[in-house]
Design a protein around this motif. Structure first.
Motif, PDB file in Angstrom:
ATOM      1  N   GLY A 120      26.941 -95.320  65.333  1.00 32.35           N
ATOM      2  CA  GLY A 120      27.437 -95.580  65.859  1.00 32.35           C
ATOM      3  C   GLY A 120      26.861 -95.360  67.759  1.00 32.35           C
ATOM      4  O   GLY A 120      25.884 -96.080  67.496  1.00 32.35           O
ATOM      5  N   ASP A 121      27.108 -94.462  68.355  1.00 31.97           N
ATOM      6  CA  ASP A 121      26.282 -93.929  69.539  1.00 31.97           C
ATOM      7  C   ASP A 121      25.737 -92.824  69.851  1.00 31.97           C
ATOM      8  O   ASP A 121      25.139 -92.597  70.235  1.00 31.97           O
ATOM      9  N   ILE A 122      25.539 -92.854  68.520  1.00 30.27           N
ATOM     10  CA  ILE A 122      24.859 -91.126  68.161  1.00 30.27           C
ATOM     11  C   ILE A 122      23.369 -91.899  67.331  1.00 30.27           C
ATOM     12  O   ILE A 122      23.021 -92.350  66.159  1.00 30.27           O
ATOM     13  N   LEU A 123      22.318 -91.443  68.089  1.00 27.03           N
ATOM     14  CA  LEU A 123      20.792 -91.109  67.142  1.00 27.03           C
ATOM     15  C   LEU A 123      20.594 -89.896  66.320  1.00 27.03           C
ATOM     16  O   LEU A 123      20.266 -88.854  67.638  1.00 27.03           O
TER      17      LEU A 123
ATOM     18  N   ALA B 274      16.154 -82.771  57.607  1.00 19.86           N
ATOM     19  CA  ALA B 274      16.167 -81.425  58.495  1.00 19.86           C
ATOM     20  C   ALA B 274      16.154 -82.194  60.102  1.00 19.86           C
ATOM     21  O   ALA B 274      15.415 -83.073  60.184  1.00 19.86           O
ATOM     22  N   LEU B 275      16.983 -82.053  60.396  1.00 15.27           N
ATOM     23  CA  LEU B 275      17.070 -82.933  61.930  1.00 15.27           C
ATOM     24  C   LEU B 275      16.593 -81.597  63.306  1.00 15.27           C
ATOM     25  O   LEU B 275      16.433 -80.745  63.161  1.00 15.27           O
ATOM     26  N   LEU B 276      15.521 -83.013  63.734  1.00 17.70           N
ATOM     27  CA  LEU B 276      14.955 -81.897  64.559  1.00 17.70           C
ATOM     28  C   LEU B 276      15.648 -82.846  66.271  1.00 17.70           C
ATOM     29  O   LEU B 276      15.747 -81.906  67.386  1.00 17.70           O
ATOM     30  N   ALA B 277      16.519 -83.726  65.990  1.00 13.70           N
ATOM     31  CA  ALA B 277      17.423 -83.752  67.336  1.00 13.70           C
ATOM     32  C   ALA B 277      18.799 -84.971  67.174  1.00 13.70           C
ATOM     33  O   ALA B 277      18.492 -85.867  66.052  1.00 13.70           O
ATOM     34  N   VAL B 278      19.349 -84.879  68.201  1.00 12.10           N
ATOM     35  CA  VAL B 278      20.966 -85.759  68.249  1.00 12.10           C
ATOM     36  C   VAL B 278      20.602 -86.121  69.883  1.00 12.10           C
ATOM     37  O   VAL B 278      19.994 -85.368  70.373  1.00 12.10           O
ATOM     38  N   PHE B 279      20.842 -87.516  69.293  1.00 15.00           N
ATOM     39  CA  PHE B 279      20.943 -88.637  70.709  1.00 15.00           C
ATOM     40  C   PHE B 279      22.514 -88.692  71.083  1.00 15.00           C
ATOM     41  O   PHE B 279      22.440 -89.784  69.845  1.00 15.00           O
ATOM     42  N   LYS B 280      22.719 -89.093  71.843  1.00 17.63           N
ATOM     43  CA  LYS B 280      23.712 -89.822  72.369  1.00 17.63           C
ATOM     44  C   LYS B 280      24.264 -90.710  73.501  1.00 17.63           C
ATOM     45  O   LYS B 280      23.536 -90.899  74.166  1.00 17.63           O
ATOM     46  N   ALA B 281      24.685 -91.949  73.210  1.00 16.18           N
ATOM     47  CA  ALA B 281      24.373 -93.111  74.023  1.00 16.18           C
ATOM     48  C   ALA B 281      25.731 -92.755  75.628  1.00 16.18           C
ATOM     49  O   ALA B 281      26.753 -92.886  75.015  1.00 16.18           O
ATOM     50  N   VAL B 282      25.390 -92.569  76.582  1.00 17.13           N
ATOM     51  CA  VAL B 282      25.711 -92.530  77.516  1.00 17.13           C
ATOM     52  C   VAL B 282      26.044 -94.038  78.523  1.00 17.13           C
ATOM     53  O   VAL B 282      24.867 -94.589  78.430  1.00 17.13           O
TER      54      VAL B 282
END
Length: 49
Positions: free
Chosen positions: A28-31, A39-47
């Protein structure tokens, strides 16, 4: 390259995440940026403006 001015983070640390990333997932809107299998480094959400 610059991060947003209202974000309290060092640009060099922010850019290091992209150097370490070796895979990603978009939902969806999440990268999600990852290293290795889980191993998750970062999460970005579209705004949207």
């Amino acid at each position: 390259m610059k991060t947003c001015p209202d974000v309290d983070i060092k640009e060099s640390e922010f850019m290091e995440v992209f150097k370490l990333t070796d895979n990603y997932m978009i939902s969806g809107d999440i990268l999600n940026l990852n290293v290795g299998r889980r191993a998750l480094l970062a999460v970005f959400k579209a705004v949207y403006f």
